[in-house]
Design an enzyme around this catalytic site. Sequence first.
Site, short mmCIF file in Angstrom:
data_model
loop_
_atom_site.label_atom_id
_atom_site.label_comp_id
_atom_site.label_asym_id
_atom_site.label_seq_id
_atom_site.Cartn_x
_atom_site.Cartn_y
_atom_site.Cartn_z
N CYS A 191 -38.35 0.83 62.38
CA CYS A 191 -37.18 1.72 62.32
C CYS A 191 -37.35 2.79 61.24
CB CYS A 191 -35.92 0.90 62.12
SG CYS A 191 -35.56 -0.16 63.53
N GLU A 442 -29.43 -11.17 56.29
CA GLU A 442 -29.12 -9.81 55.88
C GLU A 442 -27.70 -9.45 56.30
OE1 GLU A 442 -33.53 -7.72 56.01
OE2 GLU A 442 -32.09 -7.29 57.61
N SER A 468 -30.19 -5.64 54.48
CA SER A 468 -31.18 -4.83 55.17
C SER A 468 -31.53 -3.63 54.32
CB SER A 468 -30.62 -4.37 56.52
OG SER A 468 -31.36 -3.28 57.03
#
Length: 553
Positions: A191, A442, A468
Amino acid sequence: MKSDSVKKGIEKAPHRSLFKSLGLTNEELDKPLIGVVNTYNEIVPGHVHLRNIVEAVKRGVLMEGGTPLEFPTIAVCDGIAMNHEGMKYSLPSRELITDSIEIMAKAHGLDGLVLVPNCDKTVPAVLMAAARLNIPAIIVSGGPMLAGKVDGKKIDLTTVFEGVGAVKAGKMTEEELIRIEDNACPGCGSCSGMFTANSMNCMTEALGLALPGNGTVPAVYSERIRLAKYTGMKIMELIKERVLPRDILTEEVFENALTVDMALGCSTNTVLHLIAIAKEANIEVNLEKINRISESTPNLCKLSPAGPYHIEDLYEAGGVMAVMNELSKKNLLNLNENTVSCKSVGQLIDGCEKSGDKVIASIDNPYSETGGIKVLKGSLAPEGSVVKKSAVSSKMFRNKGKARVFDSEEEAVTKILNGEIRKGEIVVIRYEGPKGGPGMREMLTPTSSLAGMGLDKDVALITDGRFSGGTRGAAIGHVCPEAVDGGPIALVEEGDIIDIDMIEGRLDLLVDEEELNARREKITITQFTPGGYLGKYSKMVSSSSKGAVYKGL
């Protein structure tokens, strides 16, 4: 060669017979056996293209006279695992991946390893395996995803998570959210922001165990394939020269990595992982050292979620090498350390000037004089906690508020999305630590929900879990001792005042000791005793301040 133990001499005729059943020739068996660790699967977007990377690696190995032998290991997509029981398995997967690589390399007498990870836990896992095994090893990752776009504006996965909160708050329509959903993740790769996967991929360069560009060359660029070929070629030089991971992973190299971490503004998860990798290399890295380096390192980058830029922008601005070159101008790096490039750090970064001053700020005019991560200690976190200070609004650096207490992430998310959290309050989520969760989930959903509702500059969140790399706001994680071990976070009650001071590095529960002792006498610690892998993990895992590694390591 190490592989002589499985192929040389009359006693190894049965072993050679088995190798020949694979189609290997005597000529191939005479060459070094190179394990190529492929974390490919069809579930994780960062890994779906790794077969192409691995094929390029194998070509590189063949070009330089080695015999590549591919084997797989697992990988978890943290985004898909988020906010349900799946996230309990994310951090524990790190240990399983490391152990599986050790088993394969030891059982089959491999001479060297090329490790091909990409996402959150696979990258630290392969680094841990390299340090543990201490045979010639090098890493090439799958590379970052390109940012998505809507109306000419770059977006990423956190835009989608935050969009959920925006819809709940009436700030966005469901149709607008679907449009973001359809465009935020345009293809393969890790990502696109400075989230945990890309943070750790940048760390592979800073630690000297990957070639330049590994952290930033986009997944879809042909340059990534060429990098994989060069990596396959380089492992043969490392074997010839007997360059081992622990020759590279010195105390000074870990100091370099932490310095680069602070300059980039990496995910708080790098704290967990660098401590764990260092343990495998028999190097001491602790929260005190991390805080000291953060205090003396300027923050040079504001990458998503801390700012508008993405990894593709960092790549175009010069990448990790340019950041390291900028840091060297103030003598903040150890330049004589070796790397898998068979060059010193100083030689590697020489001439790597950054492009412009926006993506990588000048060392003389940084975004902040101190690093992206801050360690907080105090009566609520006697052994420490961690916050990504570079992604926090300055108005939240010093903050007092009333505690809203939840014993799980799900409880907190329900209250947040129902609009029951007010400005100035401090959300406390406990029993989410490595042992108590188990698995140290997370908390991207609660932090993104707060951000999407416009509360990230007014509401802090504190947990013994973790965050995260996509989290922004006053999100303080890794609180130690965790609740299940009777840490002070287990004693917090609704309405207690919590004092946060990110300038002085303090996190305090403003309740007198007499009252806390009375609470200790009557508290019932919430215990969750799962079966299967999580059950074993919860019995073996250490605290987050020790890297959440298995006890005894």
